[in-house]
Structure formats: structure tokens, C-alpha cells
Design a protein around this motif. Structure first.
Motif, mmCIF file in Angstrom:
data_model
loop_
_atom_site.group_PDB
_atom_site.id
_atom_site.type_symbol
_atom_site.label_atom_id
_atom_site.label_comp_id
_atom_site.label_asym_id
_atom_site.label_seq_id
_atom_site.Cartn_x
_atom_site.Cartn_y
_atom_site.Cartn_z
ATOM 1 N N LEU A 1 0.823 -1.197 0.000
ATOM 2 C CA LEU A 1 0.000 0.000 0.000
ATOM 3 C C LEU A 1 0.865 1.258 0.000
ATOM 4 O O LEU A 1 0.615 2.157 -0.764
ATOM 5 N N ILE A 2 1.871 1.321 0.832
ATOM 6 C CA ILE A 2 2.650 2.556 0.970
ATOM 7 C C ILE A 2 3.625 2.742 -0.187
ATOM 8 O O ILE A 2 3.809 3.846 -0.651
ATOM 9 N N VAL A 3 4.250 1.664 -0.630
ATOM 10 C CA VAL A 3 5.320 1.802 -1.610
ATOM 11 C C VAL A 3 4.834 1.786 -3.055
ATOM 12 O O VAL A 3 5.631 1.845 -3.957
ATOM 13 N N THR A 4 3.546 1.685 -3.261
ATOM 14 C CA THR A 4 3.039 1.694 -4.627
ATOM 15 C C THR A 4 2.937 3.125 -5.132
ATOM 16 O O THR A 4 2.750 4.052 -4.355
ATOM 17 N N PRO A 5 3.060 3.311 -6.443
ATOM 18 C CA PRO A 5 3.009 4.673 -6.979
ATOM 19 C C PRO A 5 1.620 5.310 -6.925
ATOM 20 O O PRO A 5 1.494 6.512 -7.051
ATOM 21 N N LYS A 6 0.571 4.491 -6.749
ATOM 22 C CA LYS A 6 -0.767 5.039 -6.595
ATOM 23 C C LYS A 6 -1.553 4.137 -5.656
ATOM 24 O O LYS A 6 -1.180 2.994 -5.414
ATOM 25 N N THR A 7 -2.634 4.651 -5.110
ATOM 26 C CA THR A 7 -3.447 3.896 -4.172
ATOM 27 C C THR A 7 -4.796 3.616 -4.812
ATOM 28 O O THR A 7 -5.517 4.544 -5.145
ATOM 29 N N THR A 8 -5.128 2.343 -4.947
ATOM 30 C CA THR A 8 -6.392 1.957 -5.569
ATOM 31 C C THR A 8 -7.439 1.658 -4.503
ATOM 32 O O THR A 8 -7.130 1.489 -3.324
ATOM 33 N N PHE A 9 -8.674 1.554 -4.940
ATOM 34 C CA PHE A 9 -9.794 1.221 -4.067
ATOM 35 C C PHE A 9 -9.536 -0.100 -3.345
ATOM 36 O O PHE A 9 -9.745 -0.217 -2.145
ATOM 37 N N ASP A 10 -9.065 -1.105 -4.098
ATOM 38 C CA ASP A 10 -8.822 -2.436 -3.517
ATOM 39 C C ASP A 10 -7.717 -2.403 -2.459
ATOM 40 O O ASP A 10 -7.746 -3.198 -1.523
ATOM 41 N N GLN A 11 -6.749 -1.535 -2.616
ATOM 42 C CA GLN A 11 -5.678 -1.422 -1.631
ATOM 43 C C GLN A 11 -6.122 -0.654 -0.394
ATOM 44 O O GLN A 11 -5.676 -0.941 0.709
ATOM 45 N N LEU A 12 -6.973 0.315 -0.572
ATOM 46 C CA LEU A 12 -7.372 1.196 0.522
ATOM 47 C C LEU A 12 -8.498 0.616 1.378
ATOM 48 O O LEU A 12 -8.555 0.867 2.582
ATOM 49 N N MET A 54 -2.424 6.534 11.906
ATOM 50 C CA MET A 54 -1.242 7.319 11.528
ATOM 51 C C MET A 54 -0.846 7.037 10.077
ATOM 52 O O MET A 54 -0.405 7.938 9.361
ATOM 53 N N LEU A 55 -1.009 5.787 9.637
ATOM 54 C CA LEU A 55 -0.729 5.439 8.242
ATOM 55 C C LEU A 55 -1.648 6.220 7.307
ATOM 56 O O LEU A 55 -1.202 6.781 6.307
ATOM 57 N N LEU A 56 -2.924 6.275 7.643
ATOM 58 C CA LEU A 56 -3.865 7.050 6.833
ATOM 59 C C LEU A 56 -3.468 8.519 6.816
ATOM 60 O O LEU A 56 -3.474 9.159 5.756
ATOM 61 N N LEU A 57 -3.091 9.051 7.966
ATOM 62 C CA LEU A 57 -2.643 10.445 8.028
ATOM 63 C C LEU A 57 -1.415 10.657 7.142
ATOM 64 O O LEU A 57 -1.347 11.632 6.393
ATOM 65 N N GLU A 68 -4.677 8.807 -7.324
ATOM 66 C CA GLU A 68 -5.850 7.962 -7.076
ATOM 67 C C GLU A 68 -6.283 7.883 -5.615
ATOM 68 O O GLU A 68 -7.300 7.260 -5.325
ATOM 69 N N LEU A 69 -5.549 8.480 -4.669
ATOM 70 C CA LEU A 69 -5.896 8.356 -3.249
ATOM 71 C C LEU A 69 -7.265 8.957 -2.958
ATOM 72 O O LEU A 69 -8.137 8.303 -2.380
ATOM 73 N N HIS A 70 -7.483 10.187 -3.358
ATOM 74 C CA HIS A 70 -8.762 10.842 -3.071
ATOM 75 C C HIS A 70 -9.907 10.170 -3.836
ATOM 76 O O HIS A 70 -10.995 9.992 -3.296
ATOM 77 N N LYS A 71 -9.639 9.776 -5.068
ATOM 78 C CA LYS A 71 -10.652 9.070 -5.863
ATOM 79 C C LYS A 71 -11.021 7.745 -5.193
ATOM 80 O O LYS A 71 -12.201 7.393 -5.103
ATOM 81 N N SER A 72 -10.021 7.006 -4.703
ATOM 82 C CA SER A 72 -10.269 5.732 -4.025
ATOM 83 C C SER A 72 -11.032 5.930 -2.722
ATOM 84 O O SER A 72 -11.931 5.152 -2.393
ATOM 85 N N ALA A 109 -5.733 17.397 6.376
ATOM 86 C CA ALA A 109 -4.904 16.941 5.255
ATOM 87 C C ALA A 109 -5.770 16.539 4.064
ATOM 88 O O ALA A 109 -5.412 16.796 2.910
ATOM 89 N N TYR A 110 -6.919 15.916 4.330
ATOM 90 C CA TYR A 110 -7.819 15.511 3.249
ATOM 91 C C TYR A 110 -8.341 16.734 2.495
ATOM 92 O O TYR A 110 -8.294 16.779 1.258
ATOM 93 N N LEU A 111 -8.825 17.717 3.225
ATOM 94 C CA LEU A 111 -9.351 18.929 2.588
ATOM 95 C C LEU A 111 -8.243 19.697 1.869
ATOM 96 O O LEU A 111 -8.453 20.224 0.780
ATOM 97 N N ASP A 112 -7.066 19.741 2.474
ATOM 98 C CA ASP A 112 -5.925 20.394 1.827
ATOM 99 C C ASP A 112 -5.571 19.668 0.524
ATOM 100 O O ASP A 112 -5.272 20.304 -0.490
#
Length: 136
Positions: A1-12, A54-57, A68-72, A109-112
Motif C-alpha cells: 500500500l505505501i510503496v506503490t506509486p498510486k493507491t487503488t480502491f482495492d488497496q485502501l 497514523m498510516l492514513l494520516l 488515485e488516493l482521493h478518488k479511491s 490533510a484531506y481537505l488540503d
């Protein structure tokens, strides 16, 4: 999850479910025993949950924004409002001050990040429009 270049729905999704489930259990136990201190399994679950928060933060605070983080997140909760409501209800509405403080930082952080994504889109649109004007 952390080391991937993007975060998908399935990972999140597993991270969101883990945080939701464990904070719900903590809420139930804290409601029943407000004066009891955490011990044993409850303490271990609290440590794991606080690390997941903390990971989510960390993911939300990364700049540039993880693709893709916000989209996911919006796929997990239907839309951007759903993400904000989840953070408010699940993390900020906690008995624990530490989890609550992480929740406040997550919502900020999300709103930013949403503002960052929006400004990037506007910049890309503006610069491509300016290029067309200058070429024409």
C-alpha cells in the motif's frame, strides 16, 4: 500500500475497514467501562488501530498527492462528503484524545489535498488554454 506509486480502491478498503471496525469496538468498550484502563488484547488492538490511523494520516499528508488516493477514498464512501463524514464520525468522535487529534489532522490533510488537486487541475487547464492562445 505505501510503496506503490498510486493507491487503488482495492488497496485502501482493508485499511478503512480495519480502522472502522477497531474504532467501533473501542467505542463500545469505552462506553461500557469509562474508568477502566486498556490492558491485554484491548491495549494491543488500540496500538494497532492508532498505527493504522497514523498510516492514513501519512498517506493524506503526502505532497504531491498520491495518485488515485482521493478518488479511491471517494469510492469507499460514495463521495468527498462521505469521506469527511467518516473521518468526523469514526476518528474525531472518539473517546481517545490521541485518535481524535489524528482525526483532526486527517480531515485537515484531506481537505488540503482536495484543494491541491483542484488547483493542479485549474493550472493544467489554464496553461493548456494559454498555450493554444499563444500558438493561434
Amino acid at each position: 500500500l505505501i510503496v506503490t506509486p498510486k493507491t487503488t480502491f482495492d488497496q485502501l478498503t482493508p485499511l478503512i475497514k480495519f480502522i472502522s471496525y477497531n474504532l467501533d469496538i473501542e467505542w463500545e468498550e469505552a462506553s461500557r467501562n469509562e474508568t477502566e484502563t486498556r490492558s491485554g488484547t484491548r491495549h494491543e488492538r488500540y496500538l494497532a488501530t492508532s498505527k493504522a490511523c497514523m498510516l492514513l494520516l501519512f498517506l493524506l499528508q503526502r505532497r504531491p498527492v498520491i495518485p488515485e488516493l482521493h478518488k479511491s477514498l471517494e469510492q469507499c464512501f460514495t463521495n468527498a462528503d462521505g469521506v469527511a463524514v467518516w473521518i468526523l464520525c469514526c476518528m474525531i468522535n472518539s473517546f481517545d484524545d490521541y485518535i481524535r487529534s489524528i482525526g483532526v489532522r486527517c480531515i485537515t490533510a484531506y481537505l488540503d489535498g482536495l484543494m491541491y488537486i483542484t488547483s493542479q487541475a485549474i493550472d493544467n487547464t489554464s496553461s493548456s488554454g494559454l498555450d493554444k492562445i499563444l500558438e493561434g
